[in-house]
Design an enzyme around this catalytic site. Structure first.
Site, PDB file in Angstrom:
ATOM      1  N   CYS A 102       0.832  -1.213   0.000  1.00 13.76           N
ATOM      2  CA  CYS A 102       0.000   0.000   0.000  1.00 13.76           C
ATOM      3  C   CYS A 102       0.868   1.265   0.000  1.00 13.76           C
ATOM      4  O   CYS A 102       1.458   1.566  -1.028  1.00 13.76           O
ATOM      5  CB  CYS A 102      -1.004  -0.063   1.141  1.00 13.76           C
ATOM      6  N   HIS A 223      -3.151  -4.889   1.877  1.00 13.43           N
ATOM      7  CA  HIS A 223      -2.473  -5.001   3.181  1.00 13.43           C
ATOM      8  C   HIS A 223      -2.456  -6.433   3.699  1.00 13.43           C
ATOM      9  O   HIS A 223      -3.256  -6.780   4.573  1.00 13.43           O
ATOM     10  CB  HIS A 223      -3.228  -4.185   4.230  1.00 13.43           C
ATOM     11  N   GLU A 225      -0.592  -7.466   5.789  1.00 14.81           N
ATOM     12  CA  GLU A 225      -0.249  -7.337   7.217  1.00 14.81           C
ATOM     13  C   GLU A 225      -1.482  -7.133   8.101  1.00 14.81           C
ATOM     14  O   GLU A 225      -1.390  -7.240   9.317  1.00 14.81           O
ATOM     15  CB  GLU A 225       0.779  -6.202   7.439  1.00 14.81           C
TER      16      GLU A 225
HETATM   17  N1  GLN Z   1      -3.116   6.242   0.088  1.00 19.96           N
HETATM   18  C1  GLN Z   1      -2.185   6.143   1.160  1.00 19.96           C
HETATM   19  C2  GLN Z   1      -0.937   6.936   0.881  1.00 19.96           C
HETATM   20  O1  GLN Z   1      -0.876   7.721   0.018  1.00 19.96           O
HETATM   21  C3  GLN Z   1      -1.800   4.716   1.418  1.00 19.96           C
HETATM   22  C4  GLN Z   1      -2.889   4.046   2.157  1.00 19.96           C
HETATM   23  C5  GLN Z   1      -2.466   2.861   2.931  1.00 19.96           C
HETATM   24  O2  GLN Z   1      -1.294   2.508   3.048  1.00 19.96           O
HETATM   25  N2  GLN Z   1      -3.449   2.264   3.518  1.00 19.96           N
HETATM   26  O3  GLN Z   1       0.019   6.768   1.573  1.00 19.96           O
END
Ligand code: GLN
EC number: 3.5.1.2
Length: 244
Positions: A102, A223, A225
């Protein structure tokens, strides 16, 4: 160092760092430890998980995970901690195995769209452009059962998407050279499961790219995790141990 460890480096402990500046680092550490137990039980090498907050801690690591969280915060804190350049060196010069989930995927991309005003510092390593917050806001978070062909077991993986990015373009001609492999796409039917998510599939219906790999670097939109499923961690660690 004993003569034995010099002769048999492959048997040494694999030290896996988790960048612990913000976000889901504790969850990744738990899953690396769970995966390490499974690997050891199957007779594999020892794997140790460590939290990374300094360049000295990073230098001890054989591999690194960059967790989900907020990529702007992580890069700001990394810059303040003098970690941005050591991270770039780890990924792009030393080419050590690095996996971002992410926000971690955003940081490992060469380019990001929909960044905050003034842009944001990236680490890079994946020749892709990501679109941040592709599916909208926190409230539009969703879960989807993912087919991840690289796991090779045919069972779906619980994909948790929270303000998730997608890979909107593979930068064929850009640095770093070497092919980007698309490892997984989001199935187009997700937009039926979540009518509020208007962009859950690409126009051609083939689905958004949610996992990519390039050389030593791996990035995923979701995620792992935030689940108890350690299959991706086990797979990634086994790949590293296999190539060592
Ligand atoms: N959109 C988020 C960012 O720009 C990432 C979101 C996440 O890691 N859940 O960091």
């Amino acid at each position: 160092m004993t003569a034995h460890s010099r002769l048999a480096p492959a048997a040494a402990t694999l030290v896996v760092g988790v960048l612990a500046l913000q976000g889901g680092f504790a969850e990744h550490v738990s899953l690396v430890r769970k995966a390490a137990e499974q690997i050891a039980a199957a007779g594999g090498a020892r794997v140790e998980a460590v939290e990374v907050r300094t360049a000295a801690a990073l230098a001890r690591c054989d591999a690194l995970i960059i967790p989900g969280g907020e990529s702007t915060t992580i890069s700001l804190v990394a810059a303040q901690s003098g970690l941005l350049e050591p991270l770039r060196e780890f990924v792009k010069v030393l080419k050590k195995p690095t996996w971002g989930t992410c926000a971690g995927l955003i940081l490992l991309s060469e380019q990001a769209n929909a960044t905050k005003q003034g842009g944001q510092e990236l680490i890079g390593g994946l020749g892709v452009r990501v679109h941040r917050n592709h599916f909208g806001r926190q409230i539009e978070s969703f879960e989807a059962g993912l087919e991840l062909p690289f796991l090779g077991d045919g069972a779906r993986f619980p994909g948790v998407f929270i303000r998730a990015p997608v890979v909107e373009e593979v930068l064929e001609a850009s640095e770093p050279k070497g092919g980007v492999s698309v490892l997984a796409k989001l199935p187009g039917r997700v937009d039926k499961m979540r009518p509020g998510v208007s962009q859950a599939s690409t126009k051609d219906g083939s689905g958004d790219i949610i996992a990519v790999g390039q050389g030593n670097v791996l990035g995923m939109s979701f995620h792992p995790e935030l689940t108890t499923d350690s299959r991706i961690h086990v797979w990634w660690l086994r790949e590293i141990l296999r190539l060592r």
